[in-house]
Scaffold this active site. Structure first.
Site, PDB file in Angstrom:
ATOM      1  N   LYS A 181       0.853  -1.204   0.000  1.00  0.00           N
ATOM      2  CA  LYS A 181       0.000   0.000   0.000  1.00  0.00           C
ATOM      3  C   LYS A 181       0.875   1.236   0.000  1.00  0.00           C
ATOM      4  O   LYS A 181       2.050   1.194   0.385  1.00  0.00           O
ATOM      5  CB  LYS A 181      -0.925   0.036   1.225  1.00  0.00           C
ATOM      6  CG  LYS A 181      -0.244   0.055   2.606  1.00  0.00           C
ATOM      7  CD  LYS A 181       0.139   1.400   3.145  1.00  0.00           C
ATOM      8  CE  LYS A 181       0.766   1.307   4.540  1.00  0.00           C
ATOM      9  NZ  LYS A 181       1.595   2.463   4.913  1.00  0.00           N
ATOM     10  N   ASP A 189      -2.228  -1.558  10.610  1.00  0.00           N
ATOM     11  CA  ASP A 189      -2.349  -1.510   9.146  1.00  0.00           C
ATOM     12  C   ASP A 189      -2.984  -2.778   8.569  1.00  0.00           C
ATOM     13  O   ASP A 189      -3.263  -2.833   7.367  1.00  0.00           O
ATOM     14  CB  ASP A 189      -0.971  -1.346   8.492  1.00  0.00           C
ATOM     15  CG  ASP A 189      -0.525   0.104   8.444  1.00  0.00           C
ATOM     16  OD1 ASP A 189      -1.326   0.981   8.804  1.00  0.00           O
ATOM     17  OD2 ASP A 189       0.626   0.341   8.044  1.00  0.00           O
TER      18      ASP A 189
END
Ligand code: C5P
Length: 307
Positions: free
Chosen positions: A10, A136
């Site tokens: 990401k 995350d």
């Protein structure tokens, strides 16, 4: 029984640190974006209980501190499994680079084992486990373009999915996320108008709206933590902007820096210029929610409402 799945990186298109929470974490507002840059994770069910992990990268822990191993153990315990799992990770995502590689590996293990063990937990069932493993991790149960609130672990997939070409530069200096957050504390004064993320979310991305307002509040702290990167970042940013990036920012707590481009040609030129200056560059693309779910062969409704 085995399964091989991609495990995507990401970037954070923007990141605001709003304050320090009672639990010691930081209250965030961020926009996560999955990229086509990925590791590969292979899961093999073993008759003997327990989790083993192998990875071809020297910087990745192969013991219980690895988030992917923690994810497998947590799910095995949750499901009361008597068998075990052997995890193999082929690493391409830079380690400790702010690209969420370890968190992504953990989420991929949860998604894969849910399928191999036929648990039927889906996103809703896996989310509480994911949150315990790391802030995350929940994002990688969704993928695409998503708003992250609270510790970054409260995920709202956005209707508008950002599409573009990415040039991710790995300055090759791992940076500790915890250390960068600690350094950011000195600047945690409330800011007026600190709602650029929401402005971005609410505007029409097709018209390029919002990108100019995005930034990463951790950038200064990351450069204090790794001052030797300061010059490199100035050069990287200069090239990305010169070649026409709509956005050029640090990802997460760093040290990866990336540019988002509309145009593959411009992105290619930026990548070549950066490589010519000796930087390690990963050329990739944004991966939308649908693309992410297809790549991981995820089925079922998003949000997991059952019945
Ligand atoms: O959740 P995770 O272990 O991945 O986070 C790594 C470290 O980053 C935490 O131990 C914490 O110090 C810091 N962090 C934070 N606030 C967040 C996310 C992470 O302070 N929202």
């Amino acid at each position: 029984m085995s399964l091989r799945l991609p495990s995507f990186a990401k970037v954070n298109l923007g990141l605001e640190v709003l304050g320090l929470r009672a639990d010691g974490y930081h209250e965030l507002r961020t926009i996560f974006q999955t990229t086509s840059l990925h590791d590969d994770v292979t899961l093999e069910i073993t008759r003997t209980p327990g989790v083993t992990l192998r990875c071809d990268h020297p910087g990745v822990p192969q013991d219980g501190s690895n988030l992917a191993a923690q994810a497998a153990l947590a799910l095995a315990k949750h499901a009361g499994r008597r068998d075990g799992v052997a995890i193999t990770i082929e690493k391409r995502i830079p380690v400790a680079g702010g690209l969420g590689g370890g968190s992504s590996n953990a989420a991929t293990v949860l998604i894969g084992l849910d399928r191999l063990w036929k648990l039927g937990l889906g996103i809703d069932g896996l989310n509480p486990l994911a949150r315990r493993i790391g802030a995350d991790v929940p994002f990688f149960l969704y993928g695409g373009t998503a708003l992250g609130l609270a510790r970054g672990d409260e995920i709202y997939p956005l209707r508008r999915q950002v599409r573009g070409e990415l040039v991710v530069v790995d300055p090759g200096r791992p940076v500790s996320t915890a250390a960068v957050f600690r350094r950011s504390d000195a600047r945690l004064t409330p800011r007026e108008n600190s709602n650029t993320i929401f402005r971005f979310v609410s505007r029409d991305l097709e018209a390029d709206a919002g990108f100019a307002a995005l930034s990463n509040d951790l950038e200064r702290a990351a450069l204090e933590e790794a001052p030797e990167l300061r010059q490199a970042v100035v050069r990287i940013r200069g090239i990305l902007v010169r070649e026409g990036a709509r956005l050029a920012v640090l990802s997460g707590s760093g040290s990866s820096y990336f540019g988002l481009f509309d145009d593959a040609w411009k992105a290619r030129r930026a990548g070549l210029a950066l490589r010519a200056e000796g930087f390690r560059v990963h050329r990739c693309r944004t991966l939308s929610l649908d693309q992410y779910r297809r790549a991981l062969r995820m089925t079922g409704r998003l949000g997991g409402r059952r019945g």
